[in-house]
Design an enzyme around this catalytic site. Structure first.
Site, PDB file in Angstrom:
ATOM      1  N   ASN A  12      64.891  -7.550  23.084  1.00 24.10           N
ATOM      2  CA  ASN A  12      63.675  -8.344  23.320  1.00 24.10           C
ATOM      3  C   ASN A  12      64.016  -9.700  22.691  1.00 24.10           C
ATOM      4  OD1 ASN A  12      60.171  -7.792  22.279  1.00 24.10           O
ATOM      5  ND2 ASN A  12      60.982  -8.994  23.952  1.00 24.10           N
ATOM      6  N   CYS A  80      54.015  -9.556  17.242  1.00 21.44           N
ATOM      7  CA  CYS A  80      55.215  -9.183  17.977  1.00 21.44           C
ATOM      8  C   CYS A  80      56.065  -8.339  17.036  1.00 21.44           C
ATOM      9  CB  CYS A  80      55.965 -10.445  18.387  1.00 21.44           C
ATOM     10  SG  CYS A  80      57.527 -10.053  19.151  1.00 21.44           S
ATOM     11  N   GLU A 221      55.288  -6.847  29.819  1.00 17.21           N
ATOM     12  CA  GLU A 221      54.561  -7.583  28.773  1.00 17.21           C
ATOM     13  C   GLU A 221      53.676  -8.689  29.313  1.00 17.21           C
ATOM     14  OE1 GLU A 221      56.299  -9.262  25.286  1.00 17.21           O
ATOM     15  OE2 GLU A 221      57.553  -7.515  24.967  1.00 17.21           O
ATOM     16  N   ARG A 222      52.514  -8.771  28.711  1.00 18.91           N
ATOM     17  CA  ARG A 222      51.631  -9.914  28.941  1.00 18.91           C
ATOM     18  C   ARG A 222      52.382 -11.211  28.598  1.00 18.91           C
ATOM     19  NH1 ARG A 222      46.406 -10.783  25.120  1.00 18.91           N
ATOM     20  NH2 ARG A 222      48.036 -10.791  23.536  1.00 18.91           N
ATOM     21  N   CYS A 230      59.364  -3.648  23.810  1.00 14.09           N
ATOM     22  CA  CYS A 230      58.214  -4.303  23.174  1.00 14.09           C
ATOM     23  C   CYS A 230      57.910  -3.522  21.892  1.00 14.09           C
ATOM     24  CB  CYS A 230      57.018  -4.271  24.126  1.00 14.09           C
ATOM     25  SG  CYS A 230      55.509  -4.897  23.368  1.00 14.09           S
ATOM     26  N   GLY A 231      58.070  -4.153  20.743  1.00 19.51           N
ATOM     27  CA  GLY A 231      57.939  -3.445  19.463  1.00 19.51           C
ATOM     28  C   GLY A 231      56.542  -2.924  19.202  1.00 19.51           C
ATOM     29  N   THR A 232      55.541  -3.788  19.440  1.00 17.35           N
ATOM     30  CA  THR A 232      54.170  -3.309  19.234  1.00 17.35           C
ATOM     31  C   THR A 232      53.839  -2.243  20.281  1.00 17.35           C
ATOM     32  OG1 THR A 232      53.469  -5.316  20.390  1.00 17.35           O
ATOM     33  CG2 THR A 232      53.164  -5.278  17.991  1.00 17.35           C
TER      34      THR A 232
HETATM   35  N1  LIG Z   1      53.684 -10.285  24.996  1.00 16.06           N
HETATM   36  C1  LIG Z   1      52.991  -9.795  23.842  1.00 16.06           C
HETATM   37  C2  LIG Z   1      53.508 -10.373  22.559  1.00 16.06           C
HETATM   38  C3  LIG Z   1      54.921  -9.994  22.236  1.00 16.06           C
HETATM   39  C4  LIG Z   1      55.071  -8.511  21.883  1.00 16.06           C
HETATM   40  C5  LIG Z   1      56.477  -8.210  21.490  1.00 16.06           C
HETATM   41  N2  LIG Z   1      57.501  -8.359  22.422  1.00 16.06           N
HETATM   42  C6  LIG Z   1      56.661  -7.042  20.553  1.00 16.06           C
HETATM   43  O1  LIG Z   1      57.834  -6.716  20.285  1.00 16.06           O
HETATM   44  O2  LIG Z   1      55.697  -6.521  20.013  1.00 16.06           O
HETATM   45  C7  LIG Z   1      51.485 -10.100  23.928  1.00 16.06           C
HETATM   46  O3  LIG Z   1      51.102 -11.076  24.598  1.00 16.06           O
HETATM   47  O4  LIG Z   1      50.719  -9.347  23.326  1.00 16.06           O
END
Ligand SMILES: N[C@@H](CCC[C@H](N)C(=O)O)C(=O)O
Length: 326
Positions: A12, A80, A221-222, A230-232
């Site tokens: 990412n 993120c 991802e948004r 995507c970590g979250t």
């Molecule tokens: N695109 C996400 C923000 C980024 C999240 C990320 N890649 C992660 O690793 O958590 C959003 O708009 O919420």
């Protein structure tokens, strides 16, 4: 001269900009325009990225720095997870500390250096918080429901169930037998354009359960589109897994979460309420390149002026990915 870094967590990809090194900080508009330009692969700056991670001084004494997250489309996210690991490594090397707090838009998060994942693959563990399932926090609107947990939503896709969790950025998760990328792409795109369900968009993840405490997660991802990880998203998914599949989950061990860019571990401890659970995300924090530029060119968005050097770390990361595939 200012130095940006190209970094990744599970591939990412981000650029890190330490604003504390600038004479004049970039305005919000400049940051948004920088992200749109530098992240676009067509502009040929190291093949673009999924976002820009901006480091500022913390607004208070309890944190060593502040992280802001600007998506590739110039929008700002509250958090993120993969990015926070790389920012943690950056601050850890800058201040020579292994354990500290990082301020994010909603809260301070505890981070700490972990054991390297492999030779030349440094890793960090980061807290993912706060957790909410409430419609108003995502936000979402569906039949007046307060929460969406293993809910059939035929308007999204027939025969799938969906769970929505904010950590605090918004996630929509579906456990599937086999990930259908076309369905994920279509749904992700739909929910991130003007739509009646998620007015601020949402990160959409499809999940395959590979075994006890073992998942594979793919995310649209948004503000970005398909990402390697995507970590979250993997963190929220791990919590959903622990709650929905208690027979396959044990809190005695980390959950191993594979993704198209590699693998992370998550550690879930369920609380008295689901919101009181704790989530930690552990994974690589790889710096692939340095990018030097005059501050004036950065303000002018004259990005042809970068002098780019590889750090050599990517080779070690790719060896690690080969080893986990074997
Ligand atoms: N695109 C996400 C923000 C980024 C999240 C990320 N890649 C992660 O690793 O958590 C959003 O708009 O919420």
């Amino acid at each position: 001269m200012v130095q940006l870094l190209k970094v990744h967590g599970s591939e990412n990809q981000f650029f890190i900009l330490d604003q504390t090194k600038l004479e004049t900080q970039l305005t919000d508009k400049e940051l948004s325009n920088l992200a749109i330009k530098i992240c676009n692969p067509d502009n040929n700056i190291l093949n673009g990225a999924d976002g820009v991670l901006v480091i500022n001084d913390s607004t208070h004494q309890d944190a060593m720095g502040q992280m802001r997250v600007i998506n590739a489309d110039g929008s700002e996210a509250k958090m993120c997870g993969n990015g926070l690991r790389t920012v943690s490594r950056y601050l850890s090397e800058k201040f020579n500390k292994d354990s500290f707090n990082v301020e994010t838009l909603e809260t301070d998060l505890e981070v700490k250096k972990s054991e390297d994942l492999a030779k030349g693959v440094p890793a960090f563990s980061v807290q993912i918080s706060p957790i909410s399932f409430e419609a108003k926090d995502l936000p979402f609107s569906y039949n007046g429901e307060d929460e969406m947990i293993e809910q059939e939503v035929p308007e999204f896709l027939p025969n799938l169930k969906f769970t929505s969790i904010a950590v605090p950025n918004p996630h929509l998760i579906s456990f599937v037998d086999k990930i259908n990328e076309a369905d994920l792409g279509k749904l992700g795109k739909y929910l991130n354009e003007a739509n009646p369900y998620f007015p601020e968009g949402v990160n959409v993840s499809f999940v395959e359960i590979l075994g006890n405490n073992q998942l594979f997660v793919q995310t649209y991802e948004r503000g970005v589109g398909f990402t390697n990880a995507c970590g979250t998203g993997m963190s929220a998914t791990s919590l959903a897994f622990a709650l929905l599949y208690p027979d396959k989950f044990t809190d005695k061990e980390d959950i191993s979460v594979r993704n198209p860019g590699g693998m992370v571990k998550t550690h879930i401890e369920l609380g008295n309420t689901k919101e009181e659970s704790s989530i930690h995300l552990i994974g690589n924090a790889t710096f692939t390149d340095t990018l030097d530029i005059d501050e004036s060119s950065l303000h002018a968005l004259d990005l042809d002026q970068f002098t780019i050097k590889s750090t050599g770390e990517e080779e070690d990361y790719l060896n690690f990915v080969d080893a986990i595939k074997a």
